[in-house]
Design a protein around this motif. Structure first.
Motif, PDB file in Angstrom:
ATOM      1  N   GLY A  76       0.597  -1.491   0.057  1.00  0.00           N
ATOM      2  CA  GLY A  76       0.053  -0.147  -0.202  1.00  0.00           C
ATOM      3  C   GLY A  76       1.342   1.045   0.564  1.00  0.00           C
ATOM      4  O   GLY A  76       2.239   1.353   0.763  1.00  0.00           O
ATOM      5  N   HIS A  77       0.326   2.088  -0.662  1.00  0.00           N
ATOM      6  CA  HIS A  77       0.794   3.753  -1.212  1.00  0.00           C
ATOM      7  C   HIS A  77       0.636   4.716  -0.385  1.00  0.00           C
ATOM      8  O   HIS A  77      -1.002   4.471  -0.271  1.00  0.00           O
ATOM      9  CB  HIS A  77       1.808   3.766  -2.818  1.00  0.00           C
ATOM     10  CG  HIS A  77       2.617   5.082  -2.639  1.00  0.00           C
ATOM     11  ND1 HIS A  77       3.523   5.346  -1.837  1.00  0.00           N
ATOM     12  CD2 HIS A  77       2.020   6.255  -2.807  1.00  0.00           C
ATOM     13  CE1 HIS A  77       4.505   6.450  -1.741  1.00  0.00           C
ATOM     14  NE2 HIS A  77       3.296   7.077  -2.659  1.00  0.00           N
ATOM     15  N   SER A  78       1.231   5.555   1.001  1.00  0.00           N
ATOM     16  CA  SER A  78       0.860   6.729   1.553  1.00  0.00           C
ATOM     17  C   SER A  78      -0.923   5.588   1.969  1.00  0.00           C
ATOM     18  O   SER A  78      -1.033   4.982   2.950  1.00  0.00           O
ATOM     19  CB  SER A  78       0.498   7.540   0.905  1.00  0.00           C
ATOM     20  OG  SER A  78       0.098   8.506   1.136  1.00  0.00           O
ATOM     21  N   MET A  79      -2.462   6.510   1.744  1.00  0.00           N
ATOM     22  CA  MET A  79      -3.142   5.934   1.932  1.00  0.00           C
ATOM     23  C   MET A  79      -4.020   4.572   2.039  1.00  0.00           C
ATOM     24  O   MET A  79      -3.516   4.072   2.962  1.00  0.00           O
ATOM     25  CB  MET A  79      -4.699   6.988   1.066  1.00  0.00           C
ATOM     26  CG  MET A  79      -5.850   6.079   1.773  1.00  0.00           C
ATOM     27  SD  MET A  79      -7.437   6.813   0.444  1.00  0.00           S
ATOM     28  CE  MET A  79      -6.838   5.568  -1.293  1.00  0.00           C
ATOM     29  N   GLY A  80      -3.001   4.287   1.256  1.00  0.00           N
ATOM     30  CA  GLY A  80      -3.168   2.481   0.749  1.00  0.00           C
ATOM     31  C   GLY A  80      -2.509   1.661   2.178  1.00  0.00           C
ATOM     32  O   GLY A  80      -2.150   0.441   2.255  1.00  0.00           O
ATOM     33  N   SER A  81      -1.237   2.150   2.372  1.00  0.00           N
ATOM     34  CA  SER A  81      -0.895   1.719   4.000  1.00  0.00           C
ATOM     35  C   SER A  81      -1.189   1.995   4.669  1.00  0.00           C
ATOM     36  O   SER A  81      -1.776   0.403   5.502  1.00  0.00           O
ATOM     37  CB  SER A  81       0.198   2.380   3.946  1.00  0.00           C
ATOM     38  OG  SER A  81       1.287   2.572   3.304  1.00  0.00           O
ATOM     39  N   ALA A  82      -2.090   2.737   4.658  1.00  0.00           N
ATOM     40  CA  ALA A  82      -3.249   2.674   6.216  1.00  0.00           C
ATOM     41  C   ALA A  82      -4.914   1.389   5.635  1.00  0.00           C
ATOM     42  O   ALA A  82      -4.827   0.705   6.862  1.00  0.00           O
ATOM     43  CB  ALA A  82      -4.071   3.765   6.377  1.00  0.00           C
ATOM     44  N   ILE A  83      -4.784   1.289   4.632  1.00  0.00           N
ATOM     45  CA  ILE A  83      -6.114   0.448   4.370  1.00  0.00           C
ATOM     46  C   ILE A  83      -5.744  -0.992   4.167  1.00  0.00           C
ATOM     47  O   ILE A  83      -5.544  -1.756   5.535  1.00  0.00           O
ATOM     48  CB  ILE A  83      -6.274   0.294   2.996  1.00  0.00           C
ATOM     49  CG1 ILE A  83      -6.782   2.484   2.666  1.00  0.00           C
ATOM     50  CG2 ILE A  83      -6.771  -0.930   2.301  1.00  0.00           C
ATOM     51  CD1 ILE A  83      -6.850   2.191   1.109  1.00  0.00           C
ATOM     52  N   VAL A  84      -4.042  -0.869   3.994  1.00  0.00           N
ATOM     53  CA  VAL A  84      -3.916  -2.537   4.528  1.00  0.00           C
ATOM     54  C   VAL A  84      -3.353  -2.898   5.892  1.00  0.00           C
ATOM     55  O   VAL A  84      -3.281  -4.044   5.855  1.00  0.00           O
ATOM     56  CB  VAL A  84      -2.495  -3.110   3.915  1.00  0.00           C
ATOM     57  CG1 VAL A  84      -2.766  -2.941   2.067  1.00  0.00           C
ATOM     58  CG2 VAL A  84      -0.762  -2.194   3.788  1.00  0.00           C
ATOM     59  N   PHE A  85      -2.576  -2.003   6.454  1.00  0.00           N
ATOM     60  CA  PHE A  85      -2.417  -1.979   7.812  1.00  0.00           C
ATOM     61  C   PHE A  85      -3.559  -2.503   8.291  1.00  0.00           C
ATOM     62  O   PHE A  85      -3.835  -3.190   9.263  1.00  0.00           O
ATOM     63  CB  PHE A  85      -2.265  -0.916   8.642  1.00  0.00           C
ATOM     64  CG  PHE A  85      -1.573  -1.418   9.994  1.00  0.00           C
ATOM     65  CD1 PHE A  85      -0.589  -1.893  10.335  1.00  0.00           C
ATOM     66  CD2 PHE A  85      -2.674  -0.702  11.257  1.00  0.00           C
ATOM     67  CE1 PHE A  85      -0.699  -2.121  11.848  1.00  0.00           C
ATOM     68  CE2 PHE A  85      -2.254  -0.459  12.089  1.00  0.00           C
ATOM     69  CZ  PHE A  85      -0.852  -1.280  12.894  1.00  0.00           C
ATOM     70  N   GLU A  86      -5.166  -2.066   8.615  1.00  0.00           N
ATOM     71  CA  GLU A  86      -6.239  -2.053   9.173  1.00  0.00           C
ATOM     72  C   GLU A  86      -6.467  -3.679   8.642  1.00  0.00           C
ATOM     73  O   GLU A  86      -7.388  -4.337   9.126  1.00  0.00           O
ATOM     74  CB  GLU A  86      -7.233  -0.785   8.851  1.00  0.00           C
ATOM     75  CG  GLU A  86      -6.607   0.760   9.719  1.00  0.00           C
ATOM     76  CD  GLU A  86      -6.919   0.039  11.518  1.00  0.00           C
ATOM     77  OE1 GLU A  86      -7.755  -0.491  11.711  1.00  0.00           O
ATOM     78  OE2 GLU A  86      -5.990   0.592  12.103  1.00  0.00           O
ATOM     79  N   LEU A  87      -6.824  -3.349   7.551  1.00  0.00           N
ATOM     80  CA  LEU A  87      -7.204  -5.223   7.480  1.00  0.00           C
ATOM     81  C   LEU A  87      -6.446  -6.211   8.004  1.00  0.00           C
ATOM     82  O   LEU A  87      -6.812  -6.869   7.578  1.00  0.00           O
ATOM     83  CB  LEU A  87      -6.691  -5.208   5.445  1.00  0.00           C
ATOM     84  CG  LEU A  87      -7.529  -3.935   3.978  1.00  0.00           C
ATOM     85  CD1 LEU A  87      -6.701  -4.386   2.929  1.00  0.00           C
ATOM     86  CD2 LEU A  87      -9.267  -5.479   4.092  1.00  0.00           C
ATOM     87  N   ALA A  88      -5.324  -6.489   7.389  1.00  0.00           N
ATOM     88  CA  ALA A  88      -4.286  -7.072   8.038  1.00  0.00           C
ATOM     89  C   ALA A  88      -5.096  -7.644   9.474  1.00  0.00           C
ATOM     90  O   ALA A  88      -4.893  -8.580   9.682  1.00  0.00           O
ATOM     91  CB  ALA A  88      -2.709  -7.029   8.682  1.00  0.00           C
ATOM     92  N   HIS A  89      -5.485  -6.698  10.556  1.00  0.00           N
ATOM     93  CA  HIS A  89      -5.805  -6.712  11.480  1.00  0.00           C
ATOM     94  C   HIS A  89      -7.568  -7.583  11.491  1.00  0.00           C
ATOM     95  O   HIS A  89      -7.734  -8.440  12.309  1.00  0.00           O
ATOM     96  CB  HIS A  89      -6.010  -5.147  12.376  1.00  0.00           C
ATOM     97  CG  HIS A  89      -4.655  -4.617  13.156  1.00  0.00           C
ATOM     98  ND1 HIS A  89      -4.184  -5.636  14.018  1.00  0.00           N
ATOM     99  CD2 HIS A  89      -3.953  -4.356  12.535  1.00  0.00           C
ATOM    100  CE1 HIS A  89      -3.359  -4.711  14.802  1.00  0.00           C
ATOM    101  NE2 HIS A  89      -3.055  -3.444  13.518  1.00  0.00           N
ATOM    102  N   LYS A  90      -8.277  -6.805  10.947  1.00  0.00           N
ATOM    103  CA  LYS A  90      -9.337  -6.877  10.330  1.00  0.00           C
ATOM    104  C   LYS A  90      -9.686  -8.409   9.958  1.00  0.00           C
ATOM    105  O   LYS A  90     -10.292  -9.960  10.387  1.00  0.00           O
ATOM    106  CB  LYS A  90     -10.133  -6.244   9.143  1.00  0.00           C
ATOM    107  CG  LYS A  90     -11.242  -6.886   9.015  1.00  0.00           C
ATOM    108  CD  LYS A  90     -12.295  -5.961   7.717  1.00  0.00           C
ATOM    109  CE  LYS A  90     -14.069  -6.124   7.295  1.00  0.00           C
ATOM    110  NZ  LYS A  90     -14.734  -5.724   9.021  1.00  0.00           N
ATOM    111  N   ILE A  91      -8.573  -8.843   9.041  1.00  0.00           N
ATOM    112  CA  ILE A  91      -8.161 -10.514   8.367  1.00  0.00           C
ATOM    113  C   ILE A  91      -8.020 -11.288   9.832  1.00  0.00           C
ATOM    114  O   ILE A  91      -9.345 -12.600  10.154  1.00  0.00           O
ATOM    115  CB  ILE A  91      -7.186 -10.287   7.469  1.00  0.00           C
ATOM    116  CG1 ILE A  91      -7.365 -10.114   6.289  1.00  0.00           C
ATOM    117  CG2 ILE A  91      -6.697 -12.091   7.102  1.00  0.00           C
ATOM    118  CD1 ILE A  91      -6.152  -9.466   5.133  1.00  0.00           C
TER     119      ILE A  91
END
Length: 243
Positions: A76-91
């Protein structure tokens, strides 16, 4: 035959198309999946997200069926980094197979998200007039010259990025269990970024965080694309699945 899957998430205002050129450079055993967000690209007719949580939930629903057949990673780049970080927790909270690796690009660790981050820095709030807003984006390298010269395209582009920026303002990290997975934190050497805020990512995983610096500014993912993809290839090919 694919042995690994790499999900890629864009920056504010970006779409999956920014990753299409990666496919000729990514290792042939890695299945590159550029995730399209609502309101752009092939999902152009879908409404934009109302907040950051809706964005994360939508991406999760898109990729959920692809989490079990191959080991996988997120970029994830910039905003995408925040998305993938939260996705990892949700998963993890949904007891799904967790990613092997997170590539977190051009973003401070979550403890600093209540302060200035890149999306907020380009527009502390989206009350600036369009000319100022566009110039801020140009300064960061977020608007190619051909787009800047096309007023019609600019008028189409601006509502998307403004929506993304506002949605990032709704993101507030809440304390969760520390992840137990590998992370690479990447950024451009010319970015206005504090190394202490990059190093702070170590607090969010039990594994060692690798920090990698590339030539360029916030959009080093374009100017140093080949070097970046080589790093991604080398990192993912080091996993035992390739032995």
């Amino acid at each position: 035959m694919f042995k690994f899957r790499l999900f890629c998430l864009p920056y504010a205002g970006g779409s999956a198309t920014i990753y299409y050129q990666w496919k000729s450079l990514i290792n042939s055993h890695i299945d590159l999946c550029a995730v399209e967000l609502a309101g752009r690209g092939k999902r152009l007719r879908e409404p934009l997200y109302e907040d950051f949580e809706a964005m994360v939930n939508d991406v999760y629903n898109i990729i959920e069926d692809q989490l079990s057949d191959l080991p996988y990673a997120f970029f994830g780049h910039s905003m995408g980094s925040a998305i993938v970080f939260e996705l990892a927790h949700k998963i993890r909270m949904n007891n799904r197979p967790v990613p092997s690796h997170l590539f977190l690009s051009s973003r401070d660790a979550p403890i600093t998200l209540s302060e200035d981050d890149t999306e907020r820095d380009i527009n502390k709030n989206t009350d600036k007039d369009d000319k100022e807003f566009i110039e801020d984006l140009r300064r960061l390298g977020g608007i190619p010259d051909e787009l800047y010269a096309n007023e019609e395209l600019l008028n189409f582009f601006l509502p998307i990025i403004k929506c993304d920026v506002n949605n990032m303002r709704t993101y507030s990290f809440t304390s969760k269990d520390v992840l137990d997975l590998d992370m690479s934190v990447l950024y451009g050497i010319n970015e206005d970024i504090e190394i202490s805020k990059i190093e702070a990512w170590q607090e969010f995983t039990l594994k060692k965080v690798r920090i990698k610096v590339f030539q360029g500014g916030h959009f080093y993912i374009v100017s140093s694309r080949n070097e970046l993809i080589q790093y991604i290839n080398d990192t993912l090919l080091s996993y035992n699945i390739f032995k």
